[in-house]
Design a protein around this motif. Structure first.
Motif, PDB file in Angstrom:
ATOM      1  N   LYS A 150      30.605  25.244  43.341  1.00  0.00           N
ATOM      2  CA  LYS A 150      31.624  25.724  42.555  1.00  0.00           C
ATOM      3  C   LYS A 150      32.448  26.353  43.057  1.00  0.00           C
ATOM      4  O   LYS A 150      32.237  27.079  44.368  1.00  0.00           O
ATOM      5  CB  LYS A 150      31.116  26.628  41.121  1.00  0.00           C
ATOM      6  N   PRO A 151      33.962  26.361  43.083  1.00  0.00           N
ATOM      7  CA  PRO A 151      34.767  26.976  43.789  1.00  0.00           C
ATOM      8  C   PRO A 151      34.901  28.543  43.586  1.00  0.00           C
ATOM      9  O   PRO A 151      35.603  29.052  44.536  1.00  0.00           O
ATOM     10  CB  PRO A 151      36.367  26.513  43.150  1.00  0.00           C
ATOM     11  N   PHE A 152      34.304  29.185  42.335  1.00  0.00           N
ATOM     12  CA  PHE A 152      34.136  30.438  42.540  1.00  0.00           C
ATOM     13  C   PHE A 152      32.620  30.893  42.620  1.00  0.00           C
ATOM     14  O   PHE A 152      31.677  30.126  42.178  1.00  0.00           O
ATOM     15  CB  PHE A 152      34.683  31.182  41.102  1.00  0.00           C
ATOM     16  N   SER A 153      32.337  32.146  43.023  1.00  0.00           N
ATOM     17  CA  SER A 153      30.962  32.483  43.309  1.00  0.00           C
ATOM     18  C   SER A 153      30.449  32.891  42.270  1.00  0.00           C
ATOM     19  O   SER A 153      31.075  33.148  41.139  1.00  0.00           O
ATOM     20  CB  SER A 153      30.831  33.629  44.494  1.00  0.00           C
ATOM     21  N   ASP A 154      29.043  32.958  42.141  1.00  0.00           N
ATOM     22  CA  ASP A 154      28.555  33.391  40.727  1.00  0.00           C
ATOM     23  C   ASP A 154      28.668  34.931  40.546  1.00  0.00           C
ATOM     24  O   ASP A 154      28.972  35.229  39.332  1.00  0.00           O
ATOM     25  CB  ASP A 154      26.976  33.148  40.812  1.00  0.00           C
ATOM     26  N   LYS A 155      29.036  35.546  41.508  1.00  0.00           N
ATOM     27  CA  LYS A 155      29.243  37.159  41.498  1.00  0.00           C
ATOM     28  C   LYS A 155      30.809  36.963  41.538  1.00  0.00           C
ATOM     29  O   LYS A 155      31.293  36.996  42.453  1.00  0.00           O
ATOM     30  CB  LYS A 155      28.538  37.913  42.260  1.00  0.00           C
ATOM     31  N   SER A 156      31.291  37.847  40.644  1.00  0.00           N
ATOM     32  CA  SER A 156      32.943  37.892  40.441  1.00  0.00           C
ATOM     33  C   SER A 156      33.150  39.112  41.441  1.00  0.00           C
ATOM     34  O   SER A 156      32.581  40.314  41.447  1.00  0.00           O
ATOM     35  CB  SER A 156      33.131  38.368  39.175  1.00  0.00           C
ATOM     36  N   PRO A 157      34.328  39.226  42.009  1.00  0.00           N
ATOM     37  CA  PRO A 157      34.888  40.296  42.839  1.00  0.00           C
ATOM     38  C   PRO A 157      34.958  41.652  41.895  1.00  0.00           C
ATOM     39  O   PRO A 157      34.746  42.619  42.222  1.00  0.00           O
ATOM     40  CB  PRO A 157      36.028  39.770  43.283  1.00  0.00           C
ATOM     41  N   TYR A 158      35.089  41.287  40.697  1.00  0.00           N
ATOM     42  CA  TYR A 158      35.159  42.402  39.773  1.00  0.00           C
ATOM     43  C   TYR A 158      33.970  43.277  39.829  1.00  0.00           C
ATOM     44  O   TYR A 158      33.821  44.416  39.715  1.00  0.00           O
ATOM     45  CB  TYR A 158      35.686  42.089  38.468  1.00  0.00           C
ATOM     46  N   ASP A 159      32.809  42.464  39.831  1.00  0.00           N
ATOM     47  CA  ASP A 159      31.510  43.309  40.137  1.00  0.00           C
ATOM     48  C   ASP A 159      31.263  44.267  41.077  1.00  0.00           C
ATOM     49  O   ASP A 159      30.421  45.149  41.027  1.00  0.00           O
ATOM     50  CB  ASP A 159      30.334  42.184  40.026  1.00  0.00           C
ATOM     51  N   TYR A 160      31.866  44.013  42.191  1.00  0.00           N
ATOM     52  CA  TYR A 160      31.998  44.879  43.298  1.00  0.00           C
ATOM     53  C   TYR A 160      32.645  46.233  43.236  1.00  0.00           C
ATOM     54  O   TYR A 160      32.304  47.315  43.622  1.00  0.00           O
ATOM     55  CB  TYR A 160      32.370  44.055  44.457  1.00  0.00           C
ATOM     56  N   ILE A 161      33.815  46.073  42.031  1.00  0.00           N
ATOM     57  CA  ILE A 161      34.613  47.569  42.188  1.00  0.00           C
ATOM     58  C   ILE A 161      34.726  48.144  41.029  1.00  0.00           C
ATOM     59  O   ILE A 161      35.125  49.152  40.507  1.00  0.00           O
ATOM     60  CB  ILE A 161      36.188  46.904  42.392  1.00  0.00           C
ATOM     61  N   SER A 162      33.823  47.389  39.847  1.00  0.00           N
ATOM     62  CA  SER A 162      33.944  47.802  38.505  1.00  0.00           C
ATOM     63  C   SER A 162      33.065  49.284  38.547  1.00  0.00           C
ATOM     64  O   SER A 162      33.713  50.063  37.608  1.00  0.00           O
ATOM     65  CB  SER A 162      33.052  46.934  37.575  1.00  0.00           C
ATOM     66  N   LYS A 163      32.299  49.559  39.451  1.00  0.00           N
ATOM     67  CA  LYS A 163      31.557  51.128  39.261  1.00  0.00           C
ATOM     68  C   LYS A 163      32.871  52.021  39.857  1.00  0.00           C
ATOM     69  O   LYS A 163      32.412  53.228  39.619  1.00  0.00           O
ATOM     70  CB  LYS A 163      30.424  51.059  39.889  1.00  0.00           C
ATOM     71  N   PHE A 164      33.805  51.681  40.464  1.00  0.00           N
ATOM     72  CA  PHE A 164      34.892  52.461  41.110  1.00  0.00           C
ATOM     73  C   PHE A 164      36.090  52.564  40.294  1.00  0.00           C
ATOM     74  O   PHE A 164      36.804  53.580  39.786  1.00  0.00           O
ATOM     75  CB  PHE A 164      35.174  52.067  42.398  1.00  0.00           C
ATOM     76  N   VAL A 165      36.713  51.263  40.108  1.00  0.00           N
ATOM     77  CA  VAL A 165      37.904  51.184  39.294  1.00  0.00           C
ATOM     78  C   VAL A 165      37.793  50.099  38.217  1.00  0.00           C
ATOM     79  O   VAL A 165      36.887  49.305  38.359  1.00  0.00           O
ATOM     80  CB  VAL A 165      38.963  51.119  40.358  1.00  0.00           C
ATOM     81  N   LYS A 166      38.887  49.970  37.423  1.00  0.00           N
ATOM     82  CA  LYS A 166      39.108  49.002  36.436  1.00  0.00           C
ATOM     83  C   LYS A 166      39.966  47.718  36.878  1.00  0.00           C
ATOM     84  O   LYS A 166      39.618  46.692  36.394  1.00  0.00           O
ATOM     85  CB  LYS A 166      39.438  49.371  35.125  1.00  0.00           C
ATOM     86  N   GLU A 167      40.604  47.879  37.860  1.00  0.00           N
ATOM     87  CA  GLU A 167      41.341  47.067  38.166  1.00  0.00           C
ATOM     88  C   GLU A 167      42.015  47.435  39.726  1.00  0.00           C
ATOM     89  O   GLU A 167      42.306  48.406  40.042  1.00  0.00           O
ATOM     90  CB  GLU A 167      42.960  46.913  37.320  1.00  0.00           C
TER      91      GLU A 167
END
Length: 600
Positions: A150-167
């Motif tokens: 798939k063109p996108f990984s199973d883990k979203s980049p948002y999963d990496y930053i969500s514990k620090f920032v929302k955006e």
């Protein structure tokens, strides 16, 4: 050259992973303004790069500086490298990427960071992220298990930053003055290409809980802009310089524009072949206003497949020169038709339509017999070539490549020609047909005098029609050549003269016994010439086409094997008569000398 630039497009893919470490840098910097916390920042940045890339990449840098008030942060002497042991494990788990990167840069800087949004809304907003003089090595190895990924990984980049920032939002990412090297490891011997002075701008990079599903984005970006100016390099054989001026590519529109492109020989026409040591075609190419549209950048990044809906080339020239006075190099050219070479291109390539406008084509040759240069031109060539592809999927649906071209032979006769290439034929099957309109036959003297030792004294071409089917070894078909008032003079090169002289008797015999002065004749019947021409294995594609048509033209004007044999026999009779006359003259002179000696 264009191939090298295309390969550099995939530099954007590593951005999504590597850029995440800046989130931690900013978050930590916003809390710890004192320099005593720099070791903490360094450690956490290193950890974030490892975590965000599944331990594949590590980062080292000499210094980190932050200024929360001005909204600036930077890393100095940055070095990002992959761990080969981790890569081997990822390959075994079928989780490794096709592309691996080695990155060095003097400085990686953030400018105009907006701390208020971070403190109040937990949103990181940056106006500019700058990569200063990056040196990037990209190693490509196509892995089978990535074909259906798939063109996108199973883990979203948002999963990496969500514990620090929302955006995380970066308005502009600039990679200035890139030195880029591409290593292709998909063959037994790795292929290496490189390019310098490349600029890449990534626009509106966004990571939030919805951006990964935003179909208007690719790799979380709204756009990619690539620019290359005044790039020059020498070909491996040192015979040419390749020059490219102002290349611009915008991913959102899928458009690539090149202001000018040239292939410039390093030696003049007569020196070129002497430098090589044998008779070899010398090319001089000048092109301007080259563009491609509908380029699918994500497809190329994922699979190294170049797809474009349209390519346009206008206002250019292609000149070919050959000195056949030099020794010929035997080279078997079977399997080297244009559509056959297309199938051998490394990587998938598809251009749905190529449009040509105002291209001048010239072929010139220096002849060993006449010691002169002949030249034929096809001016203001325009038209289109469709379904240029080596993709099996596309060939299954449409196995033919078509070319419809219009040109002006010697600047006069309008030439319309159509080609049909079978992309799946093992024997290189293709066909071509066309018409040449009216023109003064004497303009052909620019090529017939030096290369054929024939001068057209008079003659008007009414129309030439041809329809030929061919493959790697044979061409068959028919040529219809309508003309009137044709008269020729046969020429020869005489020792001590720098110009060709007419052969009076031979010319008379040719016009009287061979040449048809008109077709159709008075009876109004147009004589068509059947074609059956065998290709020499050393003949090029264009040589095969030209010689096939020339056979039809020769037969139409009367130069058939039967008539050539007849005139050779007649010439032999005239030569015998001439020799007998000379013999009798010598006998008479001898008798006269004897009489004078004896006073008779």
């Amino acid at each position: 050259m264009i191939k090298k630039v295309r390969k550099s497009y995939s530099t954007l893919k590593w951005v999504s992973g590597i850029m995440l470490f800046f989130i931690l840098l900013l978050v930590v910097a916003s809390r710890h303004l004192s320099s005593k916390f720099q070791p903490i920042i360094k450690a956490q940045v290193r950890d974030l790069v490892l975590n965000s890339t599944d331990s594949l990449y590590s980062i080292e840098f000499s210094d980190v500086s932050t200024n929360f008030i001005t909204g600036r942060a930077s890393l100095s002497d940055v070095k990002i490298t992959p761990d080969t042991n981790i890569l081997k494990k990822m390959v075994g788990l079928k989780h490794a990427p096709n592309n691996i990167y080695y990155i060095q840069l003097k400085e990686l800087a953030i400018k105009n960071f907006h701390p208020f949004d971070l403190l109040r809304y937990k949103k990181v907003k940056i106006d500019l992220l700058l990569f200063d003089n990056p040196n990037i090595v990209m190693v490509n190895k196509q892995l089978p298990f990535n074909e259906l990924k798939k063109p996108f990984s199973d883990k979203s980049p948002y999963d990496y930053i969500s514990k620090f920032v929302k955006e995380l939002k970066v308005k502009t990412i600039d990679l200035k003055n890139i030195s880029f090297k591409y290593v292709n490891k998909n063959s037994a011997i790795p292929e290496v290409d490189s390019i310098k002075n490349l600029n890449v701008t990534l626009k509106n990079w966004l990571i939030d809980k919805n951006s990964v599903r935003d179909t208007s984005r690719f790799y979380l970006l709204k756009d990619v802009v690539i620019n290359l100016n005044n790039y020059t390099f020498a070909t491996p054989d040192s015979l040419y310089h390749i020059n490219l001026n102002q290349l611009d590519f915008v991913a959102s529109s899928g458009k690539l524009n090149i202001k000018s492109f040239s292939v410039v020989p390093r030696f003049d026409e007569m020196s070129f072949g002497k430098t090589v040591g044998y008779s070899k075609d010398r090319f001089d190419i000048q092109m301007s206003n080259i563009s491609l549209e509908g380029i699918n950048l994500p497809l190329y990044v994922r699979k190294q497949e170049l797809y474009a809906t349209e390519m346009n080339i206008s206002n250019g020239s292609i000149s070919v020169f050959n000195n056949n006075e030099l020794p010929k190099r035997t080279e078997i050219k079977i399997g080297k038709y244009p559509h056959q070479l297309l199938q051998k291109v490394n990587g998938l390539l598809t251009v749905k339509q190529l449009n040509l406008s105002d291209i001048d084509l010239t072929y010139a040759e220096f002849d060993r017999g006449s010691k002169q240069k002949g030249r034929i031109t096809f001016e203001k060539t325009s038209g289109s070539i469709t379904n240029i592809t080596n993709s099996e999927k596309i060939k299954d649906k449409n196995p033919f490549m078509f070319a419809n071209l219009t040109s002006y032979m010697m600047g006069q006769g309008k030439l319309d020609v159509k080609f049909k290439f079978n992309l799946t034929a093992k024997d290189g099957a293709f066909s071509y047909s066309g018409t040449l309109g009216g023109m003064d036959g004497r303009v052909l003297n620019r090529i017939t005098r030096p290369l054929g030792m024939v001068e057209v004294k008079s003659g008007h071409v009414k129309k030439l029609e041809f329809n030929i089917d061919a493959n790697e070894s044979l061409a068959t078909g028919k040529v219809k050549f309508a003309f009137n008032d044709l008269s020729v003079a046969l020429l020869k090169k005489e020792e001590g003269r720098d110009h060709l002289v007419r052969q009076g008797l031979m010319s008379f015999l040719a016009n009287a016994m061979i040449i048809n002065s008109d077709n159709p004749k008075a009876d109004g019947v147009l004589v068509a010439a059947p074609i059956k021409f065998e290709r020499e294995k050393t003949a090029s594609f264009f040589s095969f086409i030209w010689k096939t048509l020339f056979q039809g033209i020769k037969y139409s004007v009367g130069v058939t094997p039967e008539k050539e044999k007849k005139i050779r026999e007649q010439i032999a009779k005239f030569e015998k008569i001439k020799a007998d006359r000379e013999k009798r003259r010598l006998i008479r002179q001898k008798r006269k000398a004897i009489r004078e000696k004896h006073g008779l």
